[in-house]
Scaffold this motif. Structure first.
Motif, PDB file in Angstrom:
ATOM      1  N   GLN A   5      16.714  24.833 -32.228  1.00  0.00           N
ATOM      2  CA  GLN A   5      15.870  26.020 -32.301  1.00  0.00           C
ATOM      3  C   GLN A   5      15.299  26.141 -33.710  1.00  0.00           C
ATOM      4  O   GLN A   5      16.015  25.967 -34.686  1.00  0.00           O
ATOM      5  CB  GLN A   5      16.701  27.271 -31.988  1.00  0.00           C
ATOM      6  CG  GLN A   5      17.341  27.242 -30.620  1.00  0.00           C
ATOM      7  CD  GLN A   5      18.355  28.357 -30.454  1.00  0.00           C
ATOM      8  OE1 GLN A   5      19.015  28.742 -31.402  1.00  0.00           O
ATOM      9  NE2 GLN A   5      18.481  28.869 -29.253  1.00  0.00           N
ATOM     10  N   PRO A   6      14.002  26.469 -33.778  1.00  0.00           N
ATOM     11  CA  PRO A   6      13.437  26.637 -35.125  1.00  0.00           C
ATOM     12  C   PRO A   6      14.026  27.873 -35.811  1.00  0.00           C
ATOM     13  O   PRO A   6      14.315  28.871 -35.162  1.00  0.00           O
ATOM     14  CB  PRO A   6      11.936  26.808 -34.865  1.00  0.00           C
ATOM     15  CG  PRO A   6      11.837  27.241 -33.442  1.00  0.00           C
ATOM     16  CD  PRO A   6      13.036  26.693 -32.723  1.00  0.00           C
ATOM     17  N   LEU A   7      14.210  27.771 -37.104  1.00  0.00           N
ATOM     18  CA  LEU A   7      14.736  28.897 -37.867  1.00  0.00           C
ATOM     19  C   LEU A   7      13.595  29.843 -38.229  1.00  0.00           C
ATOM     20  O   LEU A   7      12.475  29.399 -38.469  1.00  0.00           O
ATOM     21  CB  LEU A   7      15.429  28.395 -39.139  1.00  0.00           C
ATOM     22  CG  LEU A   7      16.710  27.606 -38.922  1.00  0.00           C
ATOM     23  CD1 LEU A   7      17.205  27.028 -40.229  1.00  0.00           C
ATOM     24  CD2 LEU A   7      17.773  28.476 -38.284  1.00  0.00           C
ATOM     25  N   PRO A   8      13.893  31.129 -38.296  1.00  0.00           N
ATOM     26  CA  PRO A   8      12.856  32.090 -38.674  1.00  0.00           C
ATOM     27  C   PRO A   8      12.573  32.011 -40.175  1.00  0.00           C
ATOM     28  O   PRO A   8      13.317  31.384 -40.921  1.00  0.00           O
ATOM     29  CB  PRO A   8      13.492  33.436 -38.317  1.00  0.00           C
ATOM     30  CG  PRO A   8      14.950  33.193 -38.556  1.00  0.00           C
ATOM     31  CD  PRO A   8      15.189  31.774 -38.095  1.00  0.00           C
ATOM     32  N   GLU A   9      11.540  32.684 -40.574  1.00  0.00           N
ATOM     33  CA  GLU A   9      11.287  32.848 -42.009  1.00  0.00           C
ATOM     34  C   GLU A   9      12.424  33.703 -42.565  1.00  0.00           C
ATOM     35  O   GLU A   9      12.968  34.564 -41.868  1.00  0.00           O
ATOM     36  CB  GLU A   9       9.946  33.547 -42.244  1.00  0.00           C
ATOM     37  CG  GLU A   9       8.742  32.730 -41.829  1.00  0.00           C
ATOM     38  CD  GLU A   9       8.563  31.495 -42.683  1.00  0.00           C
ATOM     39  OE1 GLU A   9       8.776  31.581 -43.911  1.00  0.00           O
ATOM     40  OE2 GLU A   9       8.216  30.439 -42.122  1.00  0.00           O
ATOM     41  N   LYS A  10      12.761  33.503 -43.831  1.00  0.00           N
ATOM     42  CA  LYS A  10      13.860  34.267 -44.434  1.00  0.00           C
ATOM     43  C   LYS A  10      13.595  35.771 -44.395  1.00  0.00           C
ATOM     44  O   LYS A  10      14.513  36.553 -44.165  1.00  0.00           O
ATOM     45  CB  LYS A  10      14.121  33.802 -45.870  1.00  0.00           C
ATOM     46  CG  LYS A  10      14.855  32.492 -45.937  1.00  0.00           C
ATOM     47  CD  LYS A  10      15.274  32.154 -47.345  1.00  0.00           C
ATOM     48  CE  LYS A  10      16.040  30.844 -47.362  1.00  0.00           C
ATOM     49  NZ  LYS A  10      16.464  30.470 -48.698  1.00  0.00           N
ATOM     50  N   ALA A  11      12.348  36.175 -44.594  1.00  0.00           N
ATOM     51  CA  ALA A  11      12.025  37.615 -44.578  1.00  0.00           C
ATOM     52  C   ALA A  11      12.307  38.219 -43.207  1.00  0.00           C
ATOM     53  O   ALA A  11      12.831  39.336 -43.105  1.00  0.00           O
ATOM     54  CB  ALA A  11      10.564  37.828 -44.968  1.00  0.00           C
ATOM     55  N   GLU A  12      11.998  37.482 -42.152  1.00  0.00           N
ATOM     56  CA  GLU A  12      12.261  37.965 -40.791  1.00  0.00           C
ATOM     57  C   GLU A  12      13.763  38.082 -40.541  1.00  0.00           C
ATOM     58  O   GLU A  12      14.247  39.076 -39.997  1.00  0.00           O
ATOM     59  CB  GLU A  12      11.627  37.000 -39.773  1.00  0.00           C
ATOM     60  CG  GLU A  12      11.842  37.400 -38.330  1.00  0.00           C
ATOM     61  CD  GLU A  12      11.288  36.370 -37.351  1.00  0.00           C
ATOM     62  OE1 GLU A  12      11.613  36.495 -36.150  1.00  0.00           O
ATOM     63  OE2 GLU A  12      10.547  35.448 -37.755  1.00  0.00           O
ATOM     64  N   ALA A  13      14.508  37.053 -40.955  1.00  0.00           N
ATOM     65  CA  ALA A  13      15.960  37.077 -40.789  1.00  0.00           C
ATOM     66  C   ALA A  13      16.581  38.194 -41.624  1.00  0.00           C
ATOM     67  O   ALA A  13      17.497  38.888 -41.164  1.00  0.00           O
ATOM     68  CB  ALA A  13      16.552  35.729 -41.171  1.00  0.00           C
ATOM     69  N   LEU A  14      16.082  38.397 -42.833  1.00  0.00           N
ATOM     70  CA  LEU A  14      16.605  39.457 -43.695  1.00  0.00           C
ATOM     71  C   LEU A  14      16.397  40.825 -43.047  1.00  0.00           C
ATOM     72  O   LEU A  14      17.315  41.657 -43.024  1.00  0.00           O
ATOM     73  CB  LEU A  14      15.947  39.412 -45.072  1.00  0.00           C
ATOM     74  CG  LEU A  14      16.399  40.491 -46.056  1.00  0.00           C
ATOM     75  CD1 LEU A  14      17.899  40.395 -46.331  1.00  0.00           C
ATOM     76  CD2 LEU A  14      15.609  40.377 -47.355  1.00  0.00           C
ATOM     77  N   ALA A  15      15.221  41.055 -42.498  1.00  0.00           N
ATOM     78  CA  ALA A  15      14.949  42.332 -41.821  1.00  0.00           C
ATOM     79  C   ALA A  15      15.888  42.503 -40.626  1.00  0.00           C
ATOM     80  O   ALA A  15      16.441  43.587 -40.396  1.00  0.00           O
ATOM     81  CB  ALA A  15      13.491  42.392 -41.379  1.00  0.00           C
ATOM     82  N   HIS A  16      16.105  41.438 -39.889  1.00  0.00           N
ATOM     83  CA  HIS A  16      16.990  41.461 -38.715  1.00  0.00           C
ATOM     84  C   HIS A  16      18.424  41.803 -39.112  1.00  0.00           C
ATOM     85  O   HIS A  16      19.044  42.703 -38.535  1.00  0.00           O
ATOM     86  CB  HIS A  16      16.918  40.090 -38.026  1.00  0.00           C
ATOM     87  CG  HIS A  16      17.864  39.924 -36.892  1.00  0.00           C
ATOM     88  ND1 HIS A  16      17.659  40.496 -35.660  1.00  0.00           N
ATOM     89  CD2 HIS A  16      19.038  39.234 -36.808  1.00  0.00           C
ATOM     90  CE1 HIS A  16      18.661  40.171 -34.859  1.00  0.00           C
ATOM     91  NE2 HIS A  16      19.510  39.408 -35.530  1.00  0.00           N
TER      92      HIS A  16
END
Length: 185
Positions: A79-90
């Protein structure tokens, strides 16, 4: 002597290549690293033959561990990893859900949440810095497993180690923590 590097030797036993290191340990220890290599820690008084015997005795476990590691990494990296900003918000949103249970011990101040690419841990808590860092790869795991990691890291603000008291705190908040943790394997 403090700071002295251990004596390391590359060895083979039963077709298994491994790195043996003499260390100040009480028992022979074996582990399969994330890259699939095998490492054996040997007490200063043990022989290389003792290390070979351990590798031979644990051969099935080593091979099974390597296979599980390969399968887990293949699943995770498919699975592709999200952008760090997206993961941080999550993970910040998840942290905000868990935070109220720990607000008193944290003096009403939320911890700093960070995200980084980590291959050997799902999360790290540094109580002294009031900081939790989550592995970017955790984003691709089931939500139940993600919450477990968030709670696990928050519990380190209560108990900094993995003692029985620590696990009691985890269980107080997530009675099904063991099943959730299994989702990470």
């Amino acid at each position: 002597m403090p700071g002295r590097k251990p004596e390391v030797t590359l060895r083979t036993a039963g077709g298994i290549n491994y790195e043996a290191a003499r260390r100040r340990v009480k028992n022979l220890n074996i582990r399969v690293r994330l890259d699939g290599s095998v490492a054996v820690s040997i007490p200063l008084g043990c022989s290389w033959a003792d290390a070979d015997r351990l590798v031979l005795e644990r051969r099935e476990w080593i091979e099974r561990s390597k296979a599980e590691l390969t399968a887990r990494q293949a699943k995770m990296y498919r699975q592709p990893l999200p952008e760090k900003a997206e993961a941080l918000a999550h993970f910040t949103r998840m942290s905000d859900e868990v935070y109220p249970a720990f607000a008193a011990v944290l003096g009403g101040q939320k911890p700093t949440i960070k995200v980084r690419d980590m291959t050997s841990r799902w999360g790290v808590c540094v109580p002294a810095k009031r900081q939790i860092t989550f592995a970017l790869q955790l984003y691709n795991m089931p939500a139940a497993a993600q919450i477990y990691v968030v709670v696990h890291e928050y519990c380190h603000f209560l108990v900094p180690n993995h003692s029985m008291a620590f696990w009691a705190q985890v269980e107080r908040i997530l009675p099904d923590w063991k099943a959730r943790r299994m989702l990470l394997k």
